[in-house]
Design a protein around this motif. Structure first.
Motif, PDB file in Angstrom:
ATOM      1  N   ASP A 165       0.811  -1.220   0.000  1.00 50.27           N
ATOM      2  CA  ASP A 165       0.000   0.000   0.000  1.00 50.27           C
ATOM      3  C   ASP A 165       0.840   1.264   0.000  1.00 50.27           C
ATOM      4  N   THR A 166       2.043   1.164   0.528  1.00 48.32           N
ATOM      5  CA  THR A 166       2.871   2.357   0.679  1.00 48.32           C
ATOM      6  C   THR A 166       3.742   2.614  -0.555  1.00 48.32           C
ATOM      7  N   PHE A 167       3.638   1.764  -1.579  1.00 46.08           N
ATOM      8  CA  PHE A 167       4.477   1.898  -2.767  1.00 46.08           C
ATOM      9  C   PHE A 167       3.653   2.328  -3.975  1.00 46.08           C
ATOM     10  N   LEU A 168       4.359   2.777  -4.997  1.00 50.04           N
ATOM     11  CA  LEU A 168       3.716   3.228  -6.236  1.00 50.04           C
ATOM     12  C   LEU A 168       3.785   2.127  -7.279  1.00 50.04           C
ATOM     13  N   THR A 169       2.753   2.046  -8.096  1.00 49.30           N
ATOM     14  CA  THR A 169       2.744   1.050  -9.168  1.00 49.30           C
ATOM     15  C   THR A 169       1.948   1.604 -10.344  1.00 49.30           C
ATOM     16  N   GLY A 170       1.998   0.897 -11.473  1.00 54.12           N
ATOM     17  CA  GLY A 170       1.184   1.258 -12.629  1.00 54.12           C
ATOM     18  C   GLY A 170       1.508   2.626 -13.203  1.00 54.12           C
ATOM     19  N   ASP A 171       0.460   3.331 -13.661  1.00 52.52           N
ATOM     20  CA  ASP A 171       0.651   4.614 -14.340  1.00 52.52           C
ATOM     21  C   ASP A 171       1.260   5.671 -13.431  1.00 52.52           C
ATOM     22  N   ALA A 172       0.851   5.672 -12.176  1.00 49.26           N
ATOM     23  CA  ALA A 172       1.385   6.674 -11.243  1.00 49.26           C
ATOM     24  C   ALA A 172       2.892   6.492 -11.074  1.00 49.26           C
ATOM     25  N   ALA A 173       3.324   5.240 -10.972  1.00 48.35           N
ATOM     26  CA  ALA A 173       4.753   4.969 -10.843  1.00 48.35           C
ATOM     27  C   ALA A 173       5.484   5.349 -12.123  1.00 48.35           C
ATOM     28  N   HIS A 174       4.894   5.030 -13.260  1.00 45.26           N
ATOM     29  CA  HIS A 174       5.530   5.347 -14.549  1.00 45.26           C
ATOM     30  C   HIS A 174       5.749   6.846 -14.688  1.00 45.26           C
ATOM     31  N   GLU A 175       4.742   7.601 -14.304  1.00 39.67           N
ATOM     32  CA  GLU A 175       4.843   9.056 -14.408  1.00 39.67           C
ATOM     33  C   GLU A 175       5.971   9.589 -13.518  1.00 39.67           C
ATOM     34  N   GLY A 176       6.025   9.114 -12.287  1.00 41.49           N
ATOM     35  CA  GLY A 176       7.049   9.577 -11.363  1.00 41.49           C
ATOM     36  C   GLY A 176       8.451   9.130 -11.769  1.00 41.49           C
ATOM     37  N   TYR A 177       8.520   7.920 -12.270  1.00 44.90           N
ATOM     38  CA  TYR A 177       9.805   7.365 -12.724  1.00 44.90           C
ATOM     39  C   TYR A 177      10.356   8.197 -13.882  1.00 44.90           C
ATOM     40  N   CYS A 178       9.494   8.484 -14.829  1.00 44.40           N
ATOM     41  CA  CYS A 178       9.924   9.281 -15.991  1.00 44.40           C
ATOM     42  C   CYS A 178      10.293  10.700 -15.562  1.00 44.40           C
ATOM     43  N   ARG A 179       9.531  11.243 -14.610  1.00 46.29           N
ATOM     44  CA  ARG A 179       9.825  12.596 -14.143  1.00 46.29           C
ATOM     45  C   ARG A 179      11.216  12.647 -13.528  1.00 46.29           C
ATOM     46  N   ARG A 180      11.543  11.652 -12.700  1.00 45.21           N
ATOM     47  CA  ARG A 180      12.874  11.660 -12.074  1.00 45.21           C
ATOM     48  C   ARG A 180      13.972  11.535 -13.141  1.00 45.21           C
ATOM     49  N   ALA A 181      13.781  10.640 -14.086  1.00 40.23           N
ATOM     50  CA  ALA A 181      14.794  10.457 -15.142  1.00 40.23           C
ATOM     51  C   ALA A 181      14.996  11.751 -15.921  1.00 40.23           C
ATOM     52  N   ARG A 182      13.896  12.451 -16.214  1.00 42.85           N
ATOM     53  CA  ARG A 182      13.991  13.699 -16.980  1.00 42.85           C
ATOM     54  C   ARG A 182      14.621  14.805 -16.150  1.00 42.85           C
ATOM     55  N   GLU A 183      14.105  14.983 -14.923  1.00 43.08           N
ATOM     56  CA  GLU A 183      14.560  16.110 -14.103  1.00 43.08           C
ATOM     57  C   GLU A 183      16.032  15.994 -13.745  1.00 43.08           C
ATOM     58  N   GLU A 184      16.485  14.776 -13.516  1.00 42.84           N
ATOM     59  CA  GLU A 184      17.892  14.584 -13.139  1.00 42.84           C
ATOM     60  C   GLU A 184      18.757  14.204 -14.340  1.00 42.84           C
ATOM     61  N   ASP A 185      18.146  14.225 -15.518  1.00 42.89           N
ATOM     62  CA  ASP A 185      18.851  13.936 -16.767  1.00 42.89           C
ATOM     63  C   ASP A 185      19.613  12.603 -16.686  1.00 42.89           C
ATOM     64  N   ILE A 186      18.896  11.591 -16.205  1.00 42.06           N
ATOM     65  CA  ILE A 186      19.494  10.258 -16.071  1.00 42.06           C
ATOM     66  C   ILE A 186      19.210   9.469 -17.345  1.00 42.06           C
ATOM     67  N   HIS A 187      20.270   9.006 -17.968  1.00 44.08           N
ATOM     68  CA  HIS A 187      20.153   8.171 -19.174  1.00 44.08           C
ATOM     69  C   HIS A 187      20.745   6.806 -18.832  1.00 44.08           C
ATOM     70  N   CYS A 188      19.896   5.797 -18.822  1.00 46.11           N
ATOM     71  CA  CYS A 188      20.326   4.501 -18.307  1.00 46.11           C
ATOM     72  C   CYS A 188      21.122   3.702 -19.330  1.00 46.11           C
ATOM     73  N   GLN A 189      22.038   2.914 -18.781  1.00 42.70           N
ATOM     74  CA  GLN A 189      22.824   1.977 -19.585  1.00 42.70           C
ATOM     75  C   GLN A 189      22.806   0.647 -18.857  1.00 42.70           C
ATOM     76  N   ARG A 190      22.489  -0.393 -19.583  1.00 43.59           N
ATOM     77  CA  ARG A 190      22.451  -1.711 -18.944  1.00 43.59           C
ATOM     78  C   ARG A 190      23.574  -2.613 -19.424  1.00 43.59           C
ATOM     79  N   LYS A 191      24.458  -2.047 -20.222  1.00 42.80           N
ATOM     80  CA  LYS A 191      25.575  -2.895 -20.660  1.00 42.80           C
ATOM     81  C   LYS A 191      26.552  -3.031 -19.488  1.00 42.80           C
ATOM     82  N   VAL A 192      27.242  -4.128 -19.461  1.00 46.62           N
ATOM     83  CA  VAL A 192      28.230  -4.357 -18.402  1.00 46.62           C
ATOM     84  C   VAL A 192      29.430  -3.459 -18.672  1.00 46.62           C
ATOM     85  N   ARG A 193      29.705  -2.565 -17.670  1.00 49.74           N
ATOM     86  CA  ARG A 193      30.774  -1.584 -17.894  1.00 49.74           C
ATOM     87  C   ARG A 193      32.103  -2.082 -17.372  1.00 49.74           C
TER      88      ARG A 193
END
Lengths: 148, 134
Positions: free
Chosen positions: A120-148
């Motif tokens: 109950d205390t966590f975010l999921t679905g559309d609300a989570a997607h919106e917040g997740y994208c907002r954080r990535a945009r606001e902090e200019d985070i561009h993810c990489q999943r390749k092994v560095r």
């Protein structure tokens, strides 16, 4: 789904800063992992240690510690829970957290007050997607999943 | 359960003081204390970093933002913030501030938890399980 190249799974549950994800398992335990945003910020992960199975964790007491070349810190915990197990594959090969963050779960826990109350205390679905994208945009985070 | 129990944490809760005397004149000494502090705090250790001597300069606005331990590396302020997020408490030695012309009301970064007298350090040292000096 992705935001700034950061993978997102709408069926999972996220904290308000999108540091961790939780997945409800068939036995009502919860698996805990790092989000793509978290693994990107951490950089190549070199070492993971999980609290011993059977240990009670209160909110604010981490379930695990992570070390990368440039970052050290906790896998945060927001619920009262008991550690069931660590993911031995990840503990022995931590870079899986970088290459496959949503399959490379870190620990499995049991929520003391029940899984429904915990989630109950966590975010999921559309609300989570919106917040997740907002954080990535606001902090200019561009993810990489390749092994560095 | 995994056979290899080395992967699991099972330490008791303890208190550790990191005495930080290094500052901008020795940048290579300025990241590790925070990295170590962050790890220990993540392990449920109560970690206090007490800045004294030149170490107080790391808590001065604009200083930790301006350099890294290694050329091209992560800025010291980011190591400090990681430690804070992990739960480390930061104390600045009040008697050391005038010698570096640091005003405790206006010149310290927001990450500082306490401006503390030497007696606070004495108490921390006497009640802690371990003291580490950098």
């Amino acid at each position: 789904m992705e935001c700034n190249g950061c993978e997102f799974h709408s069926e999972l549950y996220y904290d308000s800063e999108y540091q961790i994800w939780l997945r409800r398992e068939h036995d009502d335990s919860l698996t805990v992992g790092m989000t793509d945003i978290s693994q990107t910020i951490a950089g190549k992960i070199l070492h993971v240690r999980v609290r011993r199975p059977g240990t009670v964790r209160e909110p604010g007491k981490p379930v695990a510690t992570i070390e990368s070349g440039k970052w050290a810190g906790p896998i945060p915990n927001f619920i009262h829970c008991v550690i069931v197990e660590g993911n031995i594959e990840v503990l022995e090969n931590p870079v899986l957290l970088n290459s496959d963050p949503y399959n490379a779960w870190i620990a499995r826990v049991e929520a003391s007050a029940g899984v429904d109350a915990a989630l109950d205390t966590f975010l999921t679905g559309d609300a989570a997607h919106e917040g997740y994208c907002r954080r990535a945009r606001e902090e200019d985070i561009h993810c990489q999943r390749k092994v560095r | 359960m995994a056979d290899n129990m080395d992967h699991y944490l099972d330490n008791d809760e303890k208190t550790v003081v990191i005495l930080m005397t290094s500052g901008p004149s020795t940048p290579h000494r300025c990241a590790t204390p925070f990295y170590l502090g962050a790890i220990m705090a993540s392990m449920d250790v109560e970690v206090h970093v007490f800045f004294t001597m030149e170490g107080v300069r790391l808590m001065q606005r604009g200083v930790a933002e301006s350099f890294a331990a290694m050329e091209g590396g992560k800025k010291i302020i980011d190591f400090i913030r990681d430690a804070k997020r992990a739960g480390v408490t930061l104390h600045v030695c009040q008697p050391a501030l005038p010698g570096y012309k640091i005003d405790e009301d206006n010149d310290l970064i927001d990450e500082v938890d306490e401006v503390s007298r030497a007696s606070v350090l004495a108490d921390l040292v006497l009640r802690s399980d371990n003291v580490i000096t950098f």
